[in-house]
Design a protein around this motif. Structure first.
Motif, PDB file in Angstrom:
ATOM      1  N   ILE A  14       8.858  30.272  16.541  1.00  0.00           N
ATOM      2  CA  ILE A  14       9.324  29.638  15.396  1.00  0.00           C
ATOM      3  C   ILE A  14       7.635  29.074  14.359  1.00  0.00           C
ATOM      4  O   ILE A  14       8.405  29.018  13.465  1.00  0.00           O
ATOM      5  N   LYS A  15       6.255  28.595  15.305  1.00  0.00           N
ATOM      6  CA  LYS A  15       5.656  28.155  14.312  1.00  0.00           C
ATOM      7  C   LYS A  15       5.685  30.145  13.500  1.00  0.00           C
ATOM      8  O   LYS A  15       5.304  29.722  12.315  1.00  0.00           O
ATOM      9  N   ASP A  16       5.243  31.278  13.565  1.00  0.00           N
ATOM     10  CA  ASP A  16       5.511  32.320  13.587  1.00  0.00           C
ATOM     11  C   ASP A  16       6.429  32.532  12.034  1.00  0.00           C
ATOM     12  O   ASP A  16       6.142  32.472  11.093  1.00  0.00           O
ATOM     13  N   PHE A  17       7.858  32.484  12.222  1.00  0.00           N
ATOM     14  CA  PHE A  17       8.477  32.430  11.409  1.00  0.00           C
ATOM     15  C   PHE A  17       8.536  31.845  10.011  1.00  0.00           C
ATOM     16  O   PHE A  17       8.349  31.419   8.923  1.00  0.00           O
ATOM     17  N   LEU A  18       8.349  29.942  10.394  1.00  0.00           N
ATOM     18  CA  LEU A  18       7.885  28.906   9.311  1.00  0.00           C
ATOM     19  C   LEU A  18       6.554  29.430   8.667  1.00  0.00           C
ATOM     20  O   LEU A  18       6.397  28.898   7.154  1.00  0.00           O
ATOM     21  N   LEU A  35      16.794  33.700  12.690  1.00  0.00           N
ATOM     22  CA  LEU A  35      16.188  34.264  13.434  1.00  0.00           C
ATOM     23  C   LEU A  35      16.927  34.843  14.672  1.00  0.00           C
ATOM     24  O   LEU A  35      17.302  35.858  14.445  1.00  0.00           O
ATOM     25  N   ALA A  36      18.412  34.464  14.251  1.00  0.00           N
ATOM     26  CA  ALA A  36      19.561  35.607  15.382  1.00  0.00           C
ATOM     27  C   ALA A  36      20.028  36.402  14.114  1.00  0.00           C
ATOM     28  O   ALA A  36      20.318  37.485  14.524  1.00  0.00           O
ATOM     29  N   ASN A  37      19.641  36.458  13.367  1.00  0.00           N
ATOM     30  CA  ASN A  37      20.473  37.848  11.992  1.00  0.00           C
ATOM     31  C   ASN A  37      18.934  38.857  12.361  1.00  0.00           C
ATOM     32  O   ASN A  37      19.003  39.853  12.110  1.00  0.00           O
ATOM     33  N   VAL A  47      15.041  24.693  19.347  1.00  0.00           N
ATOM     34  CA  VAL A  47      14.572  24.883  17.855  1.00  0.00           C
ATOM     35  C   VAL A  47      14.340  23.317  17.384  1.00  0.00           C
ATOM     36  O   VAL A  47      13.401  23.051  17.318  1.00  0.00           O
ATOM     37  N   TYR A  48      15.280  22.266  17.965  1.00  0.00           N
ATOM     38  CA  TYR A  48      15.146  21.602  17.471  1.00  0.00           C
ATOM     39  C   TYR A  48      13.800  20.628  18.008  1.00  0.00           C
ATOM     40  O   TYR A  48      12.892  20.089  17.505  1.00  0.00           O
ATOM     41  N   ARG A  49      13.816  20.746  19.439  1.00  0.00           N
ATOM     42  CA  ARG A  49      12.593  20.406  20.917  1.00  0.00           C
ATOM     43  C   ARG A  49      11.391  20.604  20.064  1.00  0.00           C
ATOM     44  O   ARG A  49       9.907  20.039  19.910  1.00  0.00           O
ATOM     45  N   GLN A  50      11.295  22.142  19.495  1.00  0.00           N
ATOM     46  CA  GLN A  50       9.616  22.741  19.358  1.00  0.00           C
ATOM     47  C   GLN A  50      10.152  21.936  17.931  1.00  0.00           C
ATOM     48  O   GLN A  50       8.587  21.959  17.944  1.00  0.00           O
ATOM     49  N   LEU A  51      10.421  21.745  16.991  1.00  0.00           N
ATOM     50  CA  LEU A  51      10.096  21.483  16.394  1.00  0.00           C
ATOM     51  C   LEU A  51       9.839  20.273  16.166  1.00  0.00           C
ATOM     52  O   LEU A  51       8.130  20.088  15.197  1.00  0.00           O
ATOM     53  N   GLU A  52      10.405  19.007  17.192  1.00  0.00           N
ATOM     54  CA  GLU A  52      10.070  17.832  16.216  1.00  0.00           C
ATOM     55  C   GLU A  52       7.705  18.068  17.904  1.00  0.00           C
ATOM     56  O   GLU A  52       7.736  17.386  17.548  1.00  0.00           O
ATOM     57  N   LYS A  53       8.315  19.251  18.744  1.00  0.00           N
ATOM     58  CA  LYS A  53       6.951  19.294  19.019  1.00  0.00           C
ATOM     59  C   LYS A  53       5.244  20.054  17.869  1.00  0.00           C
ATOM     60  O   LYS A  53       4.621  19.332  17.633  1.00  0.00           O
ATOM     61  N   LEU A  54       6.177  20.409  17.595  1.00  0.00           N
ATOM     62  CA  LEU A  54       5.092  20.686  15.839  1.00  0.00           C
ATOM     63  C   LEU A  54       4.615  19.773  14.291  1.00  0.00           C
ATOM     64  O   LEU A  54       3.729  19.935  14.550  1.00  0.00           O
ATOM     65  N   ASP A  59       1.881  20.706  13.273  1.00  0.00           N
ATOM     66  CA  ASP A  59       1.388  22.085  12.413  1.00  0.00           C
ATOM     67  C   ASP A  59       2.549  22.686  11.485  1.00  0.00           C
ATOM     68  O   ASP A  59       2.615  22.850   9.993  1.00  0.00           O
ATOM     69  N   VAL A  60       3.697  21.599  11.795  1.00  0.00           N
ATOM     70  CA  VAL A  60       5.019  21.117  10.414  1.00  0.00           C
ATOM     71  C   VAL A  60       5.046  19.713  10.275  1.00  0.00           C
ATOM     72  O   VAL A  60       4.706  19.009  10.470  1.00  0.00           O
TER      73      VAL A  60
END
Length: 137
Positions: A14-18, A35-37, A47-54, A59-60
């Motif tokens: 997720i971090k790399d994608f952002l 990401l699915a594509n 994804v939501y959980r990891q985004l909140e951590k970032l 970082d985000v």
């Protein structure tokens, strides 16, 4: 205050994608779909959980423009770039854009000086019509 988290594989993806989509506001659903594509399967909840951590690590940046628009996320790293951005939302297509204010902070400095009011740029939104919608209007 930023926190450091264990770097899971999903968080790194997720971090790399952002990071590859710097200066773009993305919702969690946008990220899941992209990401699915690419053939990468990460659940929406993850994804939501990891985004909140970032977001908590700094970082985000998370932008909640209004109650009708899903939260957007943007990679900022250590730049604190979000402190110098204003968000613009098109009232027809609901797209969100941002303006870099690095050289244009005088308006907000005048507000601070004139009425001793400090504007939170992270939560400032201007509403109007984007270029595409102006053509259609």
């Amino acid at each position: 205050m930023s926190k450091t988290y264990y770097q899971t594989k999903q968080m790194q993806v997720i971090k790399d994608f952002l990071l590859q989509h710097k200066n773009v506001h993305l919702t969690a659903i946008d990220i899941c779909n992209a990401l699915a594509n690419q053939g990468i399967s990460i659940g929406t909840t993850t994804v939501y959980r990891q985004l909140e951590k970032l977001v908590q690590s700094g970082d985000v940046c998370k932008y909640q423009i209004d109650t009708k628009t899903p939260a957007c996320f943007e990679y900022v790293g250590a730049t604190k770039q979000y402190e110098k951005l204003i968000h613009c939302k098109c009232t027809l297509c609901n797209k969100v854009f941002h303006i870099n204010l690095v050289d244009n902070l005088q308006f907000f400095e005048n507000i601070k000086k004139d009425i001793n009011f400090s504007v939170d740029l992270k939560h400032t939104v201007l509403y109007g019509l984007c270029a595409n919608c102006q053509k259609e209007d």
